[in-house]
Motif scaffolding. Structure first.
Motif, PDB file in Angstrom:
ATOM      1  N   ILE A  66      10.461 -14.105 -26.772  1.00 34.53           N
ATOM      2  CA  ILE A  66      10.770 -13.155 -27.516  1.00 34.53           C
ATOM      3  C   ILE A  66      11.403 -12.659 -25.161  1.00 34.53           C
ATOM      4  N   GLY A  67      11.098 -13.479 -25.117  1.00 34.49           N
ATOM      5  CA  GLY A  67      11.028 -12.911 -23.133  1.00 34.49           C
ATOM      6  C   GLY A  67      12.381 -13.093 -22.507  1.00 34.49           C
ATOM      7  N   ALA A  68      12.286 -14.645 -23.237  1.00 33.59           N
ATOM      8  CA  ALA A  68      14.324 -15.255 -23.164  1.00 33.59           C
ATOM      9  C   ALA A  68      15.379 -14.138 -23.371  1.00 33.59           C
ATOM     10  N   ARG A  69      14.748 -13.256 -24.676  1.00 35.96           N
ATOM     11  CA  ARG A  69      15.846 -12.434 -24.879  1.00 35.96           C
ATOM     12  C   ARG A  69      16.067 -11.182 -24.470  1.00 35.96           C
ATOM     13  N   LEU A  70      14.812 -11.008 -23.430  1.00 39.30           N
ATOM     14  CA  LEU A  70      14.969  -9.734 -22.406  1.00 39.30           C
ATOM     15  C   LEU A  70      15.801  -9.916 -21.792  1.00 39.30           C
ATOM     16  N   VAL A  83      16.323  -0.176 -27.756  1.00 40.82           N
ATOM     17  CA  VAL A  83      17.016  -0.087 -28.363  1.00 40.82           C
ATOM     18  C   VAL A  83      18.211   1.028 -28.332  1.00 40.82           C
ATOM     19  N   HIS A  84      17.442   1.775 -27.543  1.00 34.56           N
ATOM     20  CA  HIS A  84      17.943   3.685 -27.276  1.00 34.56           C
ATOM     21  C   HIS A  84      18.849   2.611 -26.055  1.00 34.56           C
ATOM     22  N   HIS A  85      18.758   2.393 -25.077  1.00 39.03           N
ATOM     23  CA  HIS A  85      19.717   2.033 -23.958  1.00 39.03           C
ATOM     24  C   HIS A  85      20.558   1.529 -24.334  1.00 39.03           C
ATOM     25  N   PHE A  86      20.477   0.074 -25.054  1.00 37.87           N
ATOM     26  CA  PHE A  86      21.447  -0.590 -24.801  1.00 37.87           C
ATOM     27  C   PHE A  86      21.673  -1.171 -26.029  1.00 37.87           C
ATOM     28  N   GLY A  87      21.419  -0.840 -27.196  1.00 37.50           N
ATOM     29  CA  GLY A  87      21.892  -0.696 -28.604  1.00 37.50           C
ATOM     30  C   GLY A  87      21.275  -1.506 -29.625  1.00 37.50           C
ATOM     31  N   VAL A  88      20.147  -2.757 -28.481  1.00 44.72           N
ATOM     32  CA  VAL A  88      19.505  -4.098 -29.592  1.00 44.72           C
ATOM     33  C   VAL A  88      19.104  -3.307 -31.142  1.00 44.72           C
ATOM     34  N   THR A  89      18.817  -4.917 -31.263  1.00 49.47           N
ATOM     35  CA  THR A  89      17.546  -4.630 -32.357  1.00 49.47           C
ATOM     36  C   THR A  89      16.384  -5.437 -32.154  1.00 49.47           C
ATOM     37  N   PHE A  90      15.465  -4.526 -33.208  1.00 50.39           N
ATOM     38  CA  PHE A  90      13.834  -4.727 -33.269  1.00 50.39           C
ATOM     39  C   PHE A  90      13.895  -6.906 -33.801  1.00 50.39           C
ATOM     40  N   ASP A  91      15.446  -6.595 -34.887  1.00 49.62           N
ATOM     41  CA  ASP A  91      15.760  -8.280 -35.362  1.00 49.62           C
ATOM     42  C   ASP A  91      15.883  -9.299 -33.945  1.00 49.62           C
ATOM     43  N   TYR A  92      16.664  -8.599 -33.228  1.00 48.20           N
ATOM     44  CA  TYR A  92      16.804  -9.720 -32.485  1.00 48.20           C
ATOM     45  C   TYR A  92      15.850 -10.128 -31.354  1.00 48.20           C
ATOM     46  N   LEU A 136      12.910 -11.289 -33.390  1.00 45.43           N
ATOM     47  CA  LEU A 136      13.234 -12.673 -34.356  1.00 45.43           C
ATOM     48  C   LEU A 136      14.676 -13.239 -33.958  1.00 45.43           C
ATOM     49  N   GLY A 137      15.256 -13.103 -33.170  1.00 42.56           N
ATOM     50  CA  GLY A 137      15.921 -13.715 -32.746  1.00 42.56           C
ATOM     51  C   GLY A 137      17.635 -13.678 -32.853  1.00 42.56           C
ATOM     52  N   ARG A 138      17.636 -13.054 -34.153  1.00 41.87           N
ATOM     53  CA  ARG A 138      19.023 -12.484 -35.003  1.00 41.87           C
ATOM     54  C   ARG A 138      19.766 -12.021 -34.435  1.00 41.87           C
ATOM     55  N   ILE A 139      21.165 -12.517 -33.432  1.00 42.07           N
ATOM     56  CA  ILE A 139      22.044 -12.131 -33.089  1.00 42.07           C
ATOM     57  C   ILE A 139      23.084 -11.557 -33.714  1.00 42.07           C
ATOM     58  N   LEU A 184      27.787  -6.488 -27.829  1.00 42.17           N
ATOM     59  CA  LEU A 184      26.516  -7.073 -27.334  1.00 42.17           C
ATOM     60  C   LEU A 184      26.216  -8.220 -27.518  1.00 42.17           C
ATOM     61  N   ALA A 185      26.261  -8.631 -28.841  1.00 39.33           N
ATOM     62  CA  ALA A 185      26.484  -9.953 -29.088  1.00 39.33           C
ATOM     63  C   ALA A 185      27.023 -10.725 -28.520  1.00 39.33           C
ATOM     64  N   GLN A 186      28.857 -10.834 -28.231  1.00 41.20           N
ATOM     65  CA  GLN A 186      29.645 -11.286 -27.784  1.00 41.20           C
ATOM     66  C   GLN A 186      28.909 -11.767 -26.072  1.00 41.20           C
ATOM     67  N   ARG A 187      28.850 -10.763 -25.485  1.00 42.11           N
ATOM     68  CA  ARG A 187      28.751 -10.538 -23.898  1.00 42.11           C
ATOM     69  C   ARG A 187      27.378 -11.556 -23.822  1.00 42.11           C
ATOM     70  N   ILE A 188      26.323 -11.283 -24.792  1.00 36.65           N
ATOM     71  CA  ILE A 188      24.778 -12.017 -24.816  1.00 36.65           C
ATOM     72  C   ILE A 188      25.085 -14.091 -25.068  1.00 36.65           C
ATOM     73  N   GLN A 189      25.913 -13.968 -25.634  1.00 33.00           N
ATOM     74  CA  GLN A 189      26.527 -15.425 -26.047  1.00 33.00           C
ATOM     75  C   GLN A 189      27.179 -15.769 -24.684  1.00 33.00           C
ATOM     76  N   ALA A 190      27.543 -15.087 -24.825  1.00 32.24           N
ATOM     77  CA  ALA A 190      28.620 -15.112 -22.901  1.00 32.24           C
ATOM     78  C   ALA A 190      27.569 -15.929 -21.814  1.00 32.24           C
ATOM     79  N   GLN A 191      26.588 -15.806 -21.929  1.00 37.42           N
ATOM     80  CA  GLN A 191      25.713 -15.324 -20.964  1.00 37.42           C
ATOM     81  C   GLN A 191      24.976 -16.660 -21.025  1.00 37.42           C
ATOM     82  N   LYS A 192      24.287 -17.162 -22.310  1.00 39.61           N
ATOM     83  CA  LYS A 192      24.482 -18.339 -22.928  1.00 39.61           C
ATOM     84  C   LYS A 192      25.332 -19.293 -22.445  1.00 39.61           C
TER      85      LYS A 192
END
Length: 101
Positions: A21-25, A69-78, A81-84, A91-99
């Motif tokens: 979860i920390g890594a996803r944050l 969720v409010h500020h960045f549009g992330v989901t509880f699932d992400y 649970l890590g469900r990108i 947002l998913a594209q930006r996170i994948q680019a960071q990885k």
């Protein structure tokens, strides 16, 4: 045919590991080009709390997750649970680019 040894609950629990979860944050923060202090100030938490959460040393309560969720549009699932695939496409594209970086 599904593997008879596969335990979906254990798989979900593994995804909810505080380190993961920390890594996803951290991924959310980096995808938004923010420093740890900036995101902490933006969502209204102590900077040390955010830093510990990113490292998996602090639990993320629901109210903090809701702020993300409010500020960045992330989901509880992400977050939990890590469900990108549940994220908004950009947002998913930006996170994948960071990885990959």
């Amino acid at each position: 045919m599904q593997d008879p040894d596969f335990d979906p609950i254990a798989d979900l629990k593994s995804s909810m590991d505080p380190i993961k979860i920390g890594a996803r944050l951290k991924a959310v923060r980096e995808a938004n080009n923010l420093r740890p202090s900036e995101i902490a100030d933006l969502i209204g938490v102590e900077r040390t709390y955010w830093s510990r959460a990113e490292k998996g040393h602090r639990h993320i309560p629901d109210d903090l997750a809701l702020r993300l969720v409010h500020h960045f549009g992330v989901t509880f699932d992400y977050l939990y649970l890590g469900r990108i695939s549940a994220l908004p496409h950009q947002l998913a594209q930006r996170i994948q680019a960071q990885k990959r970086a």
